[in-house]
Design a protein around this motif. Structure first.
Motif, PDB file in Angstrom:
ATOM      1  N   ALA A 198       5.706  19.011  -1.595  1.00  0.00           N
ATOM      2  CA  ALA A 198       6.729  18.133  -1.017  1.00  0.00           C
ATOM      3  C   ALA A 198       6.477  17.903   0.467  1.00  0.00           C
ATOM      4  N   THR A 199       6.196  18.962   1.203  1.00  0.00           N
ATOM      5  CA  THR A 199       6.000  18.813   2.648  1.00  0.00           C
ATOM      6  C   THR A 199       4.753  17.994   2.958  1.00  0.00           C
ATOM      7  N   ALA A 200       3.759  18.055   2.111  1.00  0.00           N
ATOM      8  CA  ALA A 200       2.556  17.249   2.335  1.00  0.00           C
ATOM      9  C   ALA A 200       2.899  15.764   2.292  1.00  0.00           C
ATOM     10  N   VAL A 201       3.743  15.378   1.330  1.00  0.00           N
ATOM     11  CA  VAL A 201       4.170  13.978   1.244  1.00  0.00           C
ATOM     12  C   VAL A 201       5.010  13.605   2.461  1.00  0.00           C
ATOM     13  N   VAL A 202       5.929  14.485   2.842  1.00  0.00           N
ATOM     14  CA  VAL A 202       6.798  14.187   3.980  1.00  0.00           C
ATOM     15  C   VAL A 202       5.987  14.092   5.270  1.00  0.00           C
ATOM     16  N   GLU A 203       5.002  14.966   5.439  1.00  0.00           N
ATOM     17  CA  GLU A 203       4.139  14.906   6.622  1.00  0.00           C
ATOM     18  C   GLU A 203       3.453  13.540   6.712  1.00  0.00           C
ATOM     19  N   ALA A 204       2.953  13.053   5.588  1.00  0.00           N
ATOM     20  CA  ALA A 204       2.282  11.756   5.588  1.00  0.00           C
ATOM     21  C   ALA A 204       3.258  10.639   5.937  1.00  0.00           C
ATOM     22  N   GLU A 205       4.457  10.694   5.361  1.00  0.00           N
ATOM     23  CA  GLU A 205       5.457   9.663   5.649  1.00  0.00           C
ATOM     24  C   GLU A 205       5.973   9.766   7.078  1.00  0.00           C
ATOM     25  N   TYR A 206       6.021  10.984   7.604  1.00  0.00           N
ATOM     26  CA  TYR A 206       6.413  11.181   9.000  1.00  0.00           C
ATOM     27  C   TYR A 206       5.437  10.453   9.929  1.00  0.00           C
ATOM     28  N   ALA A 207       4.156  10.556   9.634  1.00  0.00           N
ATOM     29  CA  ALA A 207       3.161   9.844  10.434  1.00  0.00           C
ATOM     30  C   ALA A 207       3.335   8.333  10.295  1.00  0.00           C
ATOM     31  N   GLU A 208       3.630   7.888   9.064  1.00  0.00           N
ATOM     32  CA  GLU A 208       3.855   6.455   8.841  1.00  0.00           C
ATOM     33  C   GLU A 208       5.102   5.978   9.579  1.00  0.00           C
ATOM     34  N   LEU A 209       6.133   6.792   9.590  1.00  0.00           N
ATOM     35  CA  LEU A 209       7.354   6.432  10.305  1.00  0.00           C
ATOM     36  C   LEU A 209       7.075   6.280  11.797  1.00  0.00           C
ATOM     37  N   GLY A 210       6.313   7.201  12.356  1.00  0.00           N
ATOM     38  CA  GLY A 210       5.955   7.087  13.763  1.00  0.00           C
ATOM     39  C   GLY A 210       5.222   5.790  14.054  1.00  0.00           C
ATOM     40  N   GLY A 211       4.309   5.420  13.157  1.00  0.00           N
ATOM     41  CA  GLY A 211       3.605   4.154  13.323  1.00  0.00           C
ATOM     42  C   GLY A 211       4.537   2.964  13.216  1.00  0.00           C
ATOM     43  N   ALA A 212       5.501   3.040  12.289  1.00  0.00           N
ATOM     44  CA  ALA A 212       6.460   1.944  12.122  1.00  0.00           C
ATOM     45  C   ALA A 212       7.320   1.780  13.368  1.00  0.00           C
ATOM     46  N   LEU A 213       7.732   2.899  13.942  1.00  0.00           N
ATOM     47  CA  LEU A 213       8.539   2.841  15.158  1.00  0.00           C
ATOM     48  C   LEU A 213       7.739   2.255  16.313  1.00  0.00           C
ATOM     49  N   ALA A 214       6.480   2.636  16.420  1.00  0.00           N
ATOM     50  CA  ALA A 214       5.637   2.082  17.477  1.00  0.00           C
ATOM     51  C   ALA A 214       5.452   0.579  17.294  1.00  0.00           C
ATOM     52  N   HIS A 215       5.234   0.150  16.055  1.00  0.00           N
ATOM     53  CA  HIS A 215       5.061  -1.285  15.783  1.00  0.00           C
ATOM     54  C   HIS A 215       6.338  -2.053  16.107  1.00  0.00           C
ATOM     55  N   LEU A 216       7.465  -1.455  15.794  1.00  0.00           N
ATOM     56  CA  LEU A 216       8.743  -2.113  16.056  1.00  0.00           C
ATOM     57  C   LEU A 216       8.884  -2.450  17.535  1.00  0.00           C
ATOM     58  N   GLY A 217       8.372  -1.568  18.380  1.00  0.00           N
ATOM     59  CA  GLY A 217       8.466  -1.805  19.816  1.00  0.00           C
ATOM     60  C   GLY A 217       7.670  -2.995  20.299  1.00  0.00           C
ATOM     61  N   THR A 218       6.756  -3.493  19.479  1.00  0.00           N
ATOM     62  CA  THR A 218       5.941  -4.651  19.867  1.00  0.00           C
ATOM     63  C   THR A 218       6.547  -5.974  19.417  1.00  0.00           C
ATOM     64  N   LEU A 219       7.604  -5.919  18.608  1.00  0.00           N
ATOM     65  CA  LEU A 219       8.176  -7.138  18.030  1.00  0.00           C
ATOM     66  C   LEU A 219       9.195  -7.764  18.966  1.00  0.00           C
ATOM     67  N   ASP A 220       9.373  -9.080  18.836  1.00  0.00           N
ATOM     68  CA  ASP A 220      10.448  -9.723  19.571  1.00  0.00           C
ATOM     69  C   ASP A 220      11.787  -9.394  18.909  1.00  0.00           C
ATOM     70  N   GLY A 221      12.867  -9.763  19.559  1.00  0.00           N
ATOM     71  CA  GLY A 221      14.199  -9.358  19.102  1.00  0.00           C
ATOM     72  C   GLY A 221      14.517  -9.759  17.685  1.00  0.00           C
ATOM     73  N   GLU A 222      14.247 -11.014  17.328  1.00  0.00           N
ATOM     74  CA  GLU A 222      14.594 -11.476  15.985  1.00  0.00           C
ATOM     75  C   GLU A 222      13.753 -10.783  14.927  1.00  0.00           C
ATOM     76  N   ALA A 223      12.476 -10.621  15.190  1.00  0.00           N
ATOM     77  CA  ALA A 223      11.599  -9.948  14.218  1.00  0.00           C
ATOM     78  C   ALA A 223      12.010  -8.499  14.026  1.00  0.00           C
ATOM     79  N   ALA A 224      12.385  -7.828  15.122  1.00  0.00           N
ATOM     80  CA  ALA A 224      12.834  -6.441  15.022  1.00  0.00           C
ATOM     81  C   ALA A 224      14.122  -6.347  14.215  1.00  0.00           C
ATOM     82  N   GLN A 225      15.022  -7.288  14.424  1.00  0.00           N
ATOM     83  CA  GLN A 225      16.289  -7.251  13.693  1.00  0.00           C
ATOM     84  C   GLN A 225      16.075  -7.401  12.192  1.00  0.00           C
ATOM     85  N   LEU A 226      15.091  -8.188  11.804  1.00  0.00           N
ATOM     86  CA  LEU A 226      14.808  -8.347  10.378  1.00  0.00           C
ATOM     87  C   LEU A 226      14.404  -7.026   9.720  1.00  0.00           C
ATOM     88  N   LYS A 227      13.869  -6.104  10.502  1.00  0.00           N
ATOM     89  CA  LYS A 227      13.400  -4.824   9.974  1.00  0.00           C
ATOM     90  C   LYS A 227      14.417  -3.701  10.155  1.00  0.00           C
TER      91      LYS A 227
END
Length: 590
Positions: free
Chosen positions: A476-505
């Motif tokens: 279980a933790t192996a899966v969560v560790e992988a998703e944790y890394a993906e979440l970090g990437g998603a948060l970083a990507h969100l910071g690059t979006l304009d306001g409307e694009a970020a709101q859609l996500k």
């Protein structure tokens, strides 16, 4: 051997709800310790008896005979009189005199300090298993007391603080929060109510309309209004206590126009209020009202999440009792594979919602009780991320769980003679109160942008994973560790979006944070139980990860998953599980 015998019950009542709910007890155990835990447990156990018996019975009657408003007297005079059935008064007396509000402001007998707010939310959970509508005024009373305790000054406001925290129901002043206006809705900055100063310092006259006012006749209502020359938007709003009546017994200058004809939560009267020069007592400084109100709003959102968990618990209890007793084709329906799978996933959702909510409640407590500004700021940043997500996800989960519990009861569940009918009607307001799903998701974006809330959020997830070291949790933790890394990437990507694009996500992000955070939290909690010799929660964590994070090929049809058949008693009936049974065997030496 199962710890809970659901087949021995007729319906999900006439039991002590605290004693019959290991999920709640575990969540409270995790966040309270020492004297706090001992005192809270004693009081929760006592109130669980009231909730499972008297309040559960009265709530059904109140649903059919709710409060009634008489706006005008016989001669056309305004009376603003809300009449309550005696059963509702008895429910409220049991709630308030059990210390649901008082205990978190004044130390109960035998203690030097008040109990943490987590205790209030746990009491609200138990109350909501019977009557989620009543928890609305109780939680708002706590919210008003919180605001007055932090920001109130002067004899008049001190009196309201004393009355909202009274242990004597007959001396109590209930609280309320009137925010919504017809033209504004969730846009609080569009408030049109105005507050004109009088000759008396701190006393104003409020004029305007409030459109959705729950606990309409509360004696201590917090309302937002704009003083003369104040700026537009939320920055120009001031906060006032608007009493139902003055100390001399005369009514305040307001008109209760009508009660809303609501789908559910009948036990709390919700209506429309026209303020016609009503006396309002200023709380704190002018134009700082919205900031002060957010303290109450955070408390209310956590109360909403606690109520959602309470409804999930009751719906699950009713469904599990039904499945244990209802026979079809010669066997109890709990013995059939599809029903076992549904009840397992209902139990896992219950564990997930409750764990996340009380983790969020713990951050609220840490902020309120912080020893210094640094600790307070750290807790606040995490709270800003967790609280809107808790309210959003648990509200939706409560609706889904109540709906499926109704389905398990079949035709009986659909009619008003059985409680699942009311549970679903009451649950449906929980995604609406204190901010809709979209508003909450956008609030998460603001927390990430303005408070850098992602930093403590990610740190806490990693901390959970670092704690979960048992071999039974490795997959279980192996899966969560992988998703944790993906979440970090998603948060970083969100910071690059304009306001409307970020709101859609925004809503996708809130769901993703809930799933990853909850998975890591369940793993951490399972570690504790494994160390104490019980592997049940490791199974719960595994199932949550499998159903929320680990994408199955062929929609899961090809994986021959027999989890619900093999672990039904453990997950649904809280049977203790030997950790060895859930720990993968070590590979053999060649």
């Amino acid at each position: 051997m199962s710890d809970l015998d659901y087949a021995a019950l007729d319906r999900g009542r006439h039991v002590n709800y605290h004693a019959y709910d290991p999920t709640l007890r575990r969540a409270v155990d995790r966040v309270l310790d020492g004297d706090d835990h001992a005192a809270a447990t004693e009081r929760l156990r006592a109130f669980g008896e009231h909730a499972g018996h008297t309040i559960a019975d009265h709530a059904d009657y109140v649903d059919d005979h709710g409060p009634e408003l008489r706006t005008y007297g016989d001669h056309g005079d305004v009376v603003n009189d809300v009449r309550y059935p005696a059963e509702l008064h008895e429910e409220a007396r049991l709630a308030y005199e059990s210390g649901m509000v008082a205990d978190v402001f004044d130390a109960p007998d035998g203690r030097e300090d008040p109990l943490p707010f987590t205790h209030h939310f746990a009491m609200g959970y138990l109350l909501s298993m019977s009557d989620a509508g009543l928890y609305c005024p109780v939680s708002m009373t706590a919210g008003v007391a919180l605001v007055l305790d932090k920001y109130g000054d002067g004899d008049a406001l001190d009196r309201f603080l004393a009355e909202t925290t009274s242990r004597d129901y007959d001396a109590l002043s209930e609280g309320a929060m009137f925010l919504t206006e017809e033209q504004g809705g969730s846009d609080v900055g569009a408030t049109e109510t105005v507050a004109d100063p009088t000759d008396e310092p701190g006393v104003y006259e409020l004029t305007g309309e409030k459109w959705f006012c729950s606990n309409i006749d509360a004696q201590a209502t917090l309302a937002l209004a704009r003083t003369p020359d104040a700026p537009e938007g939320t920055k120009g709003l001031s906060l006032f206590v608007v009493p139902h009546e003055h100390e001399n017994g005369e009514l305040n200058d307001q008109l209760y126009r009508r009660l809303k004809d609501k789908l559910g939560t009948i036990s709390v009267p919700t209506g429309e209020v026209e303020l016609t020069g009503a006396t309002g007592l200023l709380v704190g400084e002018e134009s700082r009202g919205f900031k002060m109100m957010t303290d109450m709003l955070n408390l209310e959102r956590l109360a909403n999440a606690s109520a959602s968990c309470g409804i999930i618990a009751r719906a699950r209890l009713e469904a599990t009792v039904q499945a244990a007793n209802r026979e079809a084709f010669g066997n109890p329906i709990e013995e059939y594979p599809l029903m076992r799978q549904d009840l397992v996933d209902m139990a896992v959702d219950h564990e997930a919602a409750t764990a996340f909510t009380f983790a969020a409640a713990a951050t609220f407590d840490r902020r309120e009780n912080a020893a210094d500004d640094g600790e307070r700021e750290d807790a606040y940043r995490l709270m800003r991320a967790l609280v809107p997500i808790a309210k959003y996800r648990t509200g939706r989960m409560a609706v889904d769980t109540a709906s499926y519990a109704m389905e398990i009861l079949g035709g009986n569940g659909y009619v008003n003679d059985f409680v699942t009918n009311r549970l679903l009607r009451d649950a449906q307001v929980l995604p609406i109160w204190e901010g809709t799903s979209n508003i909450l998701s956008l609030d998460l974006l603001r927390a990430l942008d303005r408070e850098d809330a992602h930093e403590p959020l990610l740190e806490r997830i990693q901390s959970h994973l670092d704690t979960a070291t048992h071999d039974a949790l490795a997959d279980a933790t192996a899966v969560v560790e992988a998703e944790y890394a993906e979440l970090g990437g998603a948060l970083a990507h969100l910071g690059t979006l304009d306001g409307e694009a970020a709101q859609l996500k925004a809503k996708d992000l809130a769901d993703y944070v809930f799933d990853v955070y909850t998975a890591s939290l369940l793993c951490e909690m399972a570690q504790r139980d494994l160390e104490d010799g019980d592997g049940r929660l490791a199974l719960v964590a595994r199932r949550f990860v499998d159903t929320h994070l680990d994408a199955a090929s062929g929609r899961g049809i090809t994986d021959d998953d027999r989890f619900s058949l093999e672990h039904f008693d453990a997950v649904v009936k809280h049977a203790t599980v030997d950790p060895e049974r859930v720990t993968p065997a070590a590979p053999a030496d060649d």
